[in-house]
Design an enzyme around this catalytic site. Structure first.
Site, mmCIF file in Angstrom:
data_model
loop_
_atom_site.group_PDB
_atom_site.id
_atom_site.type_symbol
_atom_site.label_atom_id
_atom_site.label_comp_id
_atom_site.label_asym_id
_atom_site.label_seq_id
_atom_site.Cartn_x
_atom_site.Cartn_y
_atom_site.Cartn_z
ATOM 1 N N TYR A 1 -1.880 -0.963 10.382
ATOM 2 C CA TYR A 1 -2.007 -1.286 8.959
ATOM 3 C C TYR A 1 -0.808 -0.744 8.178
ATOM 4 C CZ TYR A 1 -3.635 -1.285 4.147
ATOM 5 O OH TYR A 1 -3.724 -1.474 2.797
ATOM 6 N N SER B 1 0.839 -1.188 0.000
ATOM 7 C CA SER B 1 0.000 0.000 0.000
ATOM 8 C C SER B 1 0.879 1.245 0.000
ATOM 9 C CB SER B 1 -0.893 0.011 1.249
ATOM 10 O OG SER B 1 -1.556 1.245 1.408
#
Length: 271
Positions: free
Chosen positions: A158, A145
């Site tokens: 995350y 990401s």
């Protein structure tokens, strides 16, 4: 080193929706066999039906496994080791997020993020190596990401887990190249999938979306650029114009300046 996905046999985790299902759709016209992995059999069967409509002769196998549980990972690894097909591509797509401060986080959801985002990527990649080596040229495509480039308040676990995925991918890419295994990591920015809905907390707590519009691209573009990077032999790709600029910029931004910016942005979101 480059990986040709034509006539490939691929395992795709998190394949019941979002990027995982899109990887399956884009590989369907050229793959020999797709192995779709997710927790929900009904959702996998819907994706399979869609793929067979696109290409009736495609072999599609379904494996249900909860990658957030040790037993689920063990079951998938056992299946891989006894697989009836010669797998030469692993797509580690499954992932979880959690919007909100660490103080108020659910310990179970924190554990699940680490298990799915980190443990399953490492353990499944490790278990697949003898298979991939035996079927080289082969590939591993890990979904990271843009968040991996930043320490993100209210999304700290995350972002850190995706930083692990990016670093892990870049490390094993060097190790595995002599074995004929291409490793590519894709770092998408905001992408319209079910991820954001699942990352919200029961009370509706969401993330600060200021400025995301210029980075947002459709999942179809994320997947096509990821597969192109795998085919070109690139180790890390930031899909989309905005993300391709932001990713390297965030990576090279002086850390004190980055923390100053993130502190101000975090404070403004609480006003």
């Amino acid at each position: 080193m480059k990986f040709d996905s034509h006539d490939c046999t691929a395992i795709i985790t998190g394949a019941s929706s979002g990027l995982g299902a899109e990887f399956a759709r884009q590989l369907a016209p050229k793959a020999r066999c797709l192995v779709l992995v997710a927790r929900r059999l009904e959702a996998l069967e819907e994706v399979k039906e869609e793929l067979l409509a696109l290409r009736p002769g495609l072999e599609v196998l379904l494996v249900t496994a909860d990658l957030g549980a040790e037993s689920g990972r063990a079951a998938l690894i056992e299946w891989v080791q006894r697989a009836p097909v010669k797998v030469n591509l692993l797509i580690n797509n499954a992932g979880l997020g959690d919007y909100g401060p660490l103080l108020d986080a659910s310990a179970e959801k924190l554990r699940m993020q680490m298990e799915v985002n980190v443990s399953s990527v490492v353990l499944l990649s490790h278990a697949m190596l003898p298979v991939l080596k035996g079927n080289a040229p082969a590939g591993i495509l890990n979904v990271s990401s843009l968040a991996s480039t930043l320490p993100m308040p209210d999304l700290a676990v995350y972002a850190a887990s995706k930083a692990f995925v990016t670093s892990f991918s870049e490390g094993i890419a060097i190790e595995l190249e002599p074995l004929g295994i291409q490793v590519t990591c894709v770092c998408p920015g905001p992408t319209p999938t079910n991820f954001s809905h699942m990352a919200k907390r029961p009370d509706g707590t969401d993330t600060n979306r200021e400025g995301q519009g210029i980075l947002r691209i459709p999942k179809q573009q994320v997947v096509s650029e990821a597969l192109a990077a795998l085919g070109d032999g690139r180790t890390c790709v930031f899909p989309g114009l905005g993300v391709s600029i932001a990713g390297p910029l965030f990576r090279h931004l002086p850390r004190p300046l980055m923390r100053w910016f993130l502190r101000r942005r975090h404070a403004s979101s609480k006003v």
